[in-house]
Design an enzyme around this catalytic site. Sequence first.
Site, PDB file in Angstrom:
ATOM      1  N   PRO A  19       0.809  -1.224   0.000  1.00  0.00           N
ATOM      2  CA  PRO A  19       0.000   0.000   0.000  1.00  0.00           C
ATOM      3  C   PRO A  19       0.847   1.280   0.000  1.00  0.00           C
ATOM      4  O   PRO A  19       0.333   2.343  -0.340  1.00  0.00           O
ATOM      5  CB  PRO A  19      -0.833  -0.107   1.275  1.00  0.00           C
ATOM      6  CG  PRO A  19      -0.346  -1.286   2.020  1.00  0.00           C
ATOM      7  CD  PRO A  19       0.529  -2.094   1.136  1.00  0.00           C
ATOM      8  N   GLU A  63       1.595  -8.256   8.588  1.00  0.00           N
ATOM      9  CA  GLU A  63       1.827  -6.835   8.904  1.00  0.00           C
ATOM     10  C   GLU A  63       2.699  -6.141   7.853  1.00  0.00           C
ATOM     11  O   GLU A  63       2.780  -4.927   7.800  1.00  0.00           O
ATOM     12  CB  GLU A  63       2.458  -6.738  10.305  1.00  0.00           C
ATOM     13  CG  GLU A  63       2.213  -5.446  11.052  1.00  0.00           C
ATOM     14  CD  GLU A  63       0.785  -4.938  10.929  1.00  0.00           C
ATOM     15  OE1 GLU A  63       0.638  -3.739  10.613  1.00  0.00           O
ATOM     16  OE2 GLU A  63      -0.181  -5.709  11.119  1.00  0.00           O
ATOM     17  N   ARG A 123      -3.635  -8.117 -21.044  1.00  0.00           N
ATOM     18  CA  ARG A 123      -4.476  -7.695 -22.176  1.00  0.00           C
ATOM     19  C   ARG A 123      -3.750  -6.718 -23.104  1.00  0.00           C
ATOM     20  O   ARG A 123      -4.169  -6.515 -24.236  1.00  0.00           O
ATOM     21  CB  ARG A 123      -5.822  -7.127 -21.687  1.00  0.00           C
ATOM     22  CG  ARG A 123      -5.741  -5.849 -20.916  1.00  0.00           C
ATOM     23  CD  ARG A 123      -7.102  -5.423 -20.366  1.00  0.00           C
ATOM     24  NE  ARG A 123      -8.015  -4.900 -21.381  1.00  0.00           N
ATOM     25  CZ  ARG A 123      -7.913  -3.689 -21.922  1.00  0.00           C
ATOM     26  NH1 ARG A 123      -6.945  -2.869 -21.570  1.00  0.00           N
ATOM     27  NH2 ARG A 123      -8.791  -3.290 -22.816  1.00  0.00           N
ATOM     28  N   ASP A 176      -9.229   2.623 -25.172  1.00  0.00           N
ATOM     29  CA  ASP A 176      -9.440   2.314 -23.753  1.00  0.00           C
ATOM     30  C   ASP A 176      -9.561   3.579 -22.918  1.00  0.00           C
ATOM     31  O   ASP A 176      -8.891   4.564 -23.193  1.00  0.00           O
ATOM     32  CB  ASP A 176      -8.205   1.588 -23.180  1.00  0.00           C
ATOM     33  CG  ASP A 176      -8.235   0.093 -23.400  1.00  0.00           C
ATOM     34  OD1 ASP A 176      -9.276  -0.411 -23.812  1.00  0.00           O
ATOM     35  OD2 ASP A 176      -7.189  -0.533 -23.153  1.00  0.00           O
TER      36      ASP A 176
END
Length: 220
Positions: free
Chosen positions: A86, A113, A150, A164
């Site tokens: 993160p 953690e 893709r 896209d």
Amino acid sequence: MKIDILTLFPEMFDGVFNESIIKRAKENKKIEINIIDFRKYSKEKNNKVDDTPYGGGSGMVLMCQPIFDAIEDIKTNDSKVIMLTPDGKTYNQTIAYDLSQEKHLILICGHYEGFDERIRSIVDLEISIGDYVLTGGEIPAMILTDSIVRLVDGVINKDSHINDSFNDNLLDYETYTKPAEFRGMKVPEVLLSGDHKKIDEFRAKSRYNRTKDRRPDLLK
Ligand code: ADE
């Protein structure tokens, strides 16, 4: 392109990578995906891969040794090592395009953690899929893999990613299919006209207007 994914939960990938476009890309040898349980690299008793944090605190921290050994085993001169975390760089379509040009990606999925900080020293890129915290890096690794595969040459028709969303920092244009009228809602006349120049103009305008309405931040 080869993608190696280091995880403690290999079974999580079974469904996602064995359906639809990713399944076909593997069958057609456009991509190779290997799910590697890095517990097997542990030299600890019971193949332990984590321990309590120095300095105290909650949770368990992934240890250096199994991940260092796994990377040293599978890395080549063509490899790019990516940690899902993160606190990494926020993922977007530009990064997906760049990564789709690589020969070999190694994705490291954390759990618990977090990682021992020293693991970052053997990583080329740290990626976050957004400002929220998941239970592990497996779903982020699936998201990276899906969005990259893709874009690999020959996996889907090139025309289908030229427009896209996020290409040129614009969202995709609006689309319709049969019938031409549904519950009083009509398909824009120009799309039924067969005039391809006008249709292209309509779609370009649609991309711009939708972006302005929904994601004005992309136009800056
Ligand atoms: N692991 C846990 N949360 C994550 C996130 N948002 N992005 C990447 N890896 C993660």
